[in-house]
Design an enzyme around this catalytic site. Structure first.
Site, short mmCIF file in Angstrom:
data_model
loop_
_atom_site.label_atom_id
_atom_site.label_comp_id
_atom_site.label_asym_id
_atom_site.label_seq_id
_atom_site.Cartn_x
_atom_site.Cartn_y
_atom_site.Cartn_z
N ARG A 26 0.83 -1.22 0.00
CA ARG A 26 0.00 0.00 0.00
C ARG A 26 0.85 1.26 0.00
O ARG A 26 0.57 2.21 -0.72
CB ARG A 26 -0.94 -0.02 1.21
N SER A 192 -12.96 -10.37 4.23
CA SER A 192 -11.70 -9.73 4.67
C SER A 192 -11.89 -8.24 4.92
O SER A 192 -11.04 -7.42 4.56
CB SER A 192 -10.59 -9.94 3.63
N ASP A 309 -5.35 -14.24 6.67
CA ASP A 309 -4.02 -14.76 6.34
C ASP A 309 -3.34 -15.48 7.50
O ASP A 309 -2.20 -15.95 7.37
CB ASP A 309 -3.11 -13.63 5.83
O1 LIG Z 1 -5.60 -6.19 0.47
C1 LIG Z 1 -4.66 -6.95 0.73
O2 LIG Z 1 -3.48 -6.55 0.75
C2 LIG Z 1 -4.95 -8.37 1.03
C3 LIG Z 1 -6.24 -8.79 1.23
C4 LIG Z 1 -6.61 -10.17 1.58
O3 LIG Z 1 -7.19 -10.80 0.45
P1 LIG Z 1 -8.78 -11.04 0.24
O4 LIG Z 1 -9.47 -9.74 0.38
O5 LIG Z 1 -8.85 -11.61 -1.13
O6 LIG Z 1 -9.21 -12.02 1.30
C5 LIG Z 1 -5.38 -10.97 2.03
O7 LIG Z 1 -5.67 -12.34 2.04
C6 LIG Z 1 -4.20 -10.73 1.13
O8 LIG Z 1 -3.07 -11.43 1.59
C7 LIG Z 1 -3.80 -9.27 1.10
C1 LIG Z 2 -3.49 -14.34 -0.26
C2 LIG Z 2 -2.36 -13.68 -0.09
O1 LIG Z 2 -1.90 -12.70 -0.92
P1 LIG Z 2 -2.47 -12.16 -2.32
O2 LIG Z 2 -3.95 -12.30 -2.32
O3 LIG Z 2 -2.02 -10.73 -2.36
O4 LIG Z 2 -1.81 -12.98 -3.40
C3 LIG Z 2 -1.51 -13.96 1.10
O5 LIG Z 2 -0.54 -13.22 1.33
O6 LIG Z 2 -1.77 -14.92 1.84
#
Ligand SMILES: O=C(O)C1=C[C@@H](OP(=O)(O)O)[C@@H](O)[C@H](O)C1
Ligand SMILES: C=C(OP(=O)(O)O)C(=O)O
Length: 432
Positions: A26, A192, A309
């Site tokens: 980010r 999430s 995660d």
């Molecule tokens: O916005 C982000 O940086 C993330 C959102 C999550 O994904 P989801 O929204 O698909 O669950 C997470 O699992 C991923 O590792 C990173």
């Molecule tokens: C799901 C993950 O990452 P991304 O969705 O960004 O590939 C993660 O870090 O577990």
């Protein structure tokens, strides 16, 4: 490369948690979207953060780096005309940049991981971008994806939130830069949700104003805003640290992990509460989590969507708990680097765990006596599967070989160095 995990009864030592992947991606992005020079202290170094760094550089950001910081001079709302971008296997990087590509003349996201990111769906974002006039060519919602921007002005956008929060985050990064105001409505559920809090926090730090409803389902975004160049400090990473803490919980241990803020917005900080509920002896003060494991854990029920995660690490701990644990509301684990329910549970079963799957649940019948081990594990390109199976291997009766364990570098390249530093019997071995 493979890793051989040999049973290890005791872990001891102190580590600095790695830097947060989600904050690093980010901060890199908002720095690229600013016109001046921003500084990011302690950025994460991993394949995913490198992917964001590579792509924003290809789009025109100028990056300098030393041991502790990166300085980034952004391209603002005008990315350079770039033909192709390679996001590696990073879902968040792909989705965020698909939205930003709406500001560019035409770019193709290539498909370098056909068996992992190449299988993940992006339809909800493609549909949302279409609503504001962005032309997206795709392979049935999947990579390779070509985006021809230029026409997007803002307006009303509806986006589904029931597969991934990343689609919403992507739109929140883009819309402030469009000419007209936007209104974003999230349809269905928002999975999430906690991660969206991190997006909003970073946007605010970057000087962007967004009006969000309390339930995070509706947003008003003024167009024509500018990202400010700022200084950012990346906090420690809870998702990666969750695996280290789970390892300490399933062994006799005396492990301290530094740089884990108690009041972090990372949902995965729930690992600390979950281990506490499992009756693992631990304290969390001044950013230090101190686990003094005795190998005894109690089963629990947990809403996994609050800490998406960290669920695999929690499940690995539950494999050795007394009683049956249930992780519910986790369906979107199926749309990650692999199907983190079916694929992950297959690997756990191979190792000797007693687990069951439902469409959106993982059920673990604990085996405090330990699991058999003595098997080869397929990593499924998934860093979190690799880390979770390492935790299980520490308490197996015979060694576990994790094939292609180098994919741990997606988020935590020094995971095995850290585990070794705590005394874990883990070693890299050439594939046979
Ligand atoms: O916005 C982000 O940086 C993330 C959102 C999550 O994904 P989801 O929204 O698909 O669950 C997470 O699992 C991923 O590792 C990173
Ligand atoms: C799901 C993950 O990452 P991304 O969705 O960004 O590939 C993660 O870090 O577990």
């Amino acid at each position: 490369m493979d890793v051989l995990v040999t049973p290890t009864p005791r872990l001891q030592g102190e580590l600095q948690a790695l830097s947060s992947k989600n904050y690093t991606t980010r901060y890199l992005l908002v720095a690229a979207l600013a016109e001046g020079t921003s500084t990011i202290y302690y950025p994460a170094h991993s394949e995913d953060s490198d992917a964001m760094r590579r792509c924003i550089r290809d789009m025109g950001a100028v990056i300098e780096e030393d041991d502790t910081k990166m300085t980034i001079t952004g391209f603002g709302s005008r990315p350079r005309d770039v033909k192709e971008l390679d996001v590696g296997n990073a879902g968040a990087v792909l989705r965020f940049l698909m939205a930003i590509a709406a500001l560019a003349p035409g770019v193709t996201f290539i498909n370098r991981y056909p068996d992992s990111l190449g299988k993940r769906p992006h339809d909800d974002l493609i549909d949302a971008l279409g609503q504001i006039g962005v032309d997206v060519r795709h392979n049935d919602g999947k990579l390779p994806i070509t985006i021809r921007g230029g026409a997007a002005k803002g307006g009303k956008i509806q986006v589904s939130g029931n597969v991934s929060s990343q689609f919403l985050s992507a739109l929140l990064f883009l819309t402030p830069l469009l000419q007209e105001d936007s209104e974003i409505e999230v349809l269905h559920d928002l999975k999430s949700k906690v991660v969206v809090g991190q997006t909003l926090e970073v946007l605010e730090q970057a000087g962007i104003v967004i009006e969000a409803s309390e339930d995070l389902m509706r947003y008003r975004v003024k167009g024509g805003q500018k990202y400010a160049a700022k200084e950012y400090v990346v906090q420690g990473d809870y998702p990666g640290s969750a695996a280290v803490l789970a390892a300490a919980a399933v062994t006799r241990s005396d492990v301290k992990l530094h740089r884990l803020m108690e009041n972090s917005k990372q949902g995965e900080r729930a690992i600390v509460d979950v281990l506490r509920l499992m009756e693992v002896p631990l304290t969390h003060d001044n950013g230090v989590v101190h686990v003094q494991g005795n190998g005894k854990l109690k089963a629990l029920e947990f809403d996994g969507d609050k800490a998406t995660d960290a669920v695999l690490a929690m499940v690995a701990a539950a494999v050795f708990a007394e009683g049956t644990s249930r992780f519910y509301d986790v369906e979107n684990l199926r749309y990650k680097e692999c199907d983190r329910i079916t694929d992950f549970l297959n690997e756990l079963r191979k190792a000797g765990a007693n687990v069951e799957e439902r469409r959106s649940e993982i059920i673990v019948h604990g085996r405090p006596e330990g699991v058999e081990g003595g098997v080869e594990i397929n990593a499924h390109y998934d860093h979190r599967v690799i880390m979770a199976l390492t935790v299980v291997g520490l308490r197996a009766k015979a060694p576990i070989r994790i094939r292609d364990a180098h994919h741990v570098a997606k988020s935590y390249p020094i995971f095995f160095d850290h585990m070794k530093a705590l005394g874990a019997n883990v070693e890299w071995v050439a594939p046979n």
